[in-house]
Design an enzyme around this catalytic site. Sequence first.
Site, PDB file in Angstrom:
ATOM      1  N   ASN A 221       0.854  -1.174   0.000  1.00 17.90           N
ATOM      2  CA  ASN A 221       0.000   0.000   0.000  1.00 17.90           C
ATOM      3  C   ASN A 221       0.902   1.240   0.000  1.00 17.90           C
ATOM      4  O   ASN A 221       2.131   1.122  -0.082  1.00 17.90           O
ATOM      5  CB  ASN A 221      -0.973  -0.007   1.181  1.00 17.90           C
ATOM      6  N   GLU A 224       3.515   1.255   2.783  1.00 14.20           N
ATOM      7  CA  GLU A 224       4.540   0.228   2.583  1.00 14.20           C
ATOM      8  C   GLU A 224       5.461   0.580   1.417  1.00 14.20           C
ATOM      9  O   GLU A 224       6.667   0.325   1.464  1.00 14.20           O
ATOM     10  CB  GLU A 224       3.845  -1.119   2.362  1.00 14.20           C
ATOM     11  N   ASP A 300      -6.995  -7.311   1.469  1.00 16.59           N
ATOM     12  CA  ASP A 300      -6.878  -8.770   1.421  1.00 16.59           C
ATOM     13  C   ASP A 300      -7.690  -9.324   0.256  1.00 16.59           C
ATOM     14  O   ASP A 300      -7.253 -10.244  -0.438  1.00 16.59           O
ATOM     15  CB  ASP A 300      -7.366  -9.391   2.732  1.00 16.59           C
TER      16      ASP A 300
END
Length: 513
Positions: A221, A224, A300
């Site tokens: 993301n 990150e 997810d």
Amino acid sequence: MARLSNQEGLADWLPGRVAEERPVVTVVGDSILDGWWDGTIDRFCREAPAPVVQVQRRDFAPGGAANTAMNLAALGADVRFVSLTGRDQAAKTLSEALEAAGVDVTHMVSHPDMTTTTKFRVSSGGQVMLRLDDAALKVPPEGLSDMAATLSEALRGSAAVVLCDYGAGALEGPVRSAILDHLGPGDDGAMPASRQGTLVVVDAHHPGRWAALQPDLATPNAQEAARLLGTDFPGGAARCPFVEAHADQLLRASGAAAVVVTLDREGTLTIRPQGTSPQPATHRTWARPQAEKQASGAGDTFVAALTLARAAGLPLTTSVDLAQAAADVVVHRPGTSVCTTEELATHLRGFADTALTDKELARHIQEHRSEGRRIVLTNGCFDVLHRGHTRYLNQAKQLGDVLVVALNSDSSVRQLKGPDRPVNHEADRAAVIAALSCVDHVTIFDTPTPIPLIELLQPDVYTKGGDYTPEMLQETEAVERYGGTVTILDYVPEHSTTAVLERIRSSGETPQD
């Protein structure tokens, strides 16, 4: 395994075809049990200025790596789950939910000294008031050794492996070593036999820790990706151009063949090397945000759908588009949820027959303007959709906030292109265009030019793709009359519809339904 054909647009039959492939996918990582407690508030406690939540409902759902496994199973994968839990009630609840969803939990390892991570969210009126995290302060080394020992069997025959490393400790020590041994390159740079034909996806808080694995995909993301670059990200719409400007660094730092950066409301940006070109190739998707929901785990769902689509043989760009659609399904729901094959198909089916009338479109545009959004209008036949179209529409979207695509009616296409066109009916063309994440509204016009529509909507930007100049367009005068802007975007002659049809005719192939 059969390879699915390249689809530039998403069709409602595609999720079912992907599910039919039923690839074996092994998920390895940090599992979480998500608790959602909801109630009412009508007073504050006497001990402190804190609201008293009278709990009326308690829901639990697998989270973290377990949520990725749940989504994979719901979309049709044959899922094996490898994780480390405690021997507590949370582990029992987690395991039962996974088993009920059809996930193979025989490779889950439990240890008496381990605490199963649980995140309790306390909410009222749709607003999360508090989150309580119960997690292990230390991961038992014996548990990691037991988890490492089960990896060889769990990975055997897998079409794809997803590493969900959220920094909770399940992928440390012997587990990390075992993963690198089974899936990473050797000292000579060659991949082991156990890696051959296996798609490796890294979904990690610190993706750089797995660069040595040389994964096929990394899915950071924004936060990150910032860690990979060692810098801060800009906010809002500036994030995507920032990612694109640092594409080379992200590829190098992650060690991945392709990086898909998820940007929440801004969608995603996929980066991969482009042959001999010095600039990496990119592909953008656009999220479809609605009213804020207390949703968790849409990332997810995205990773699960992306992995399944790639394992089933879909091209990367189509896989990312499908994953964005799956994330759009769950992000509009409260709590932690999954997207099923049928739900994804229904979502895509909802784009059929979505062409708006002039009056309907004008009403939507008025609402967008009242919210301060910048309107972009483009038009065309968009008959046989190809990469040139999707590239152009993504560029058009970046000129504003709302992209409206006006399609030539079937009769006007025949007048422009000849009696054998269009190949696809206007309703089919509208459905495919509407399914693209960059497109907000679709309408059909039957006039020689879109000037009447331009005068009705008065878009901030009118854009065309091709070897035009603004002076060549009849529409320019109408746009400039009310103070709008005309923008000409890239021309991609090698990807023209005419060229595609000529290749089909010369090869003797027939377009597939």
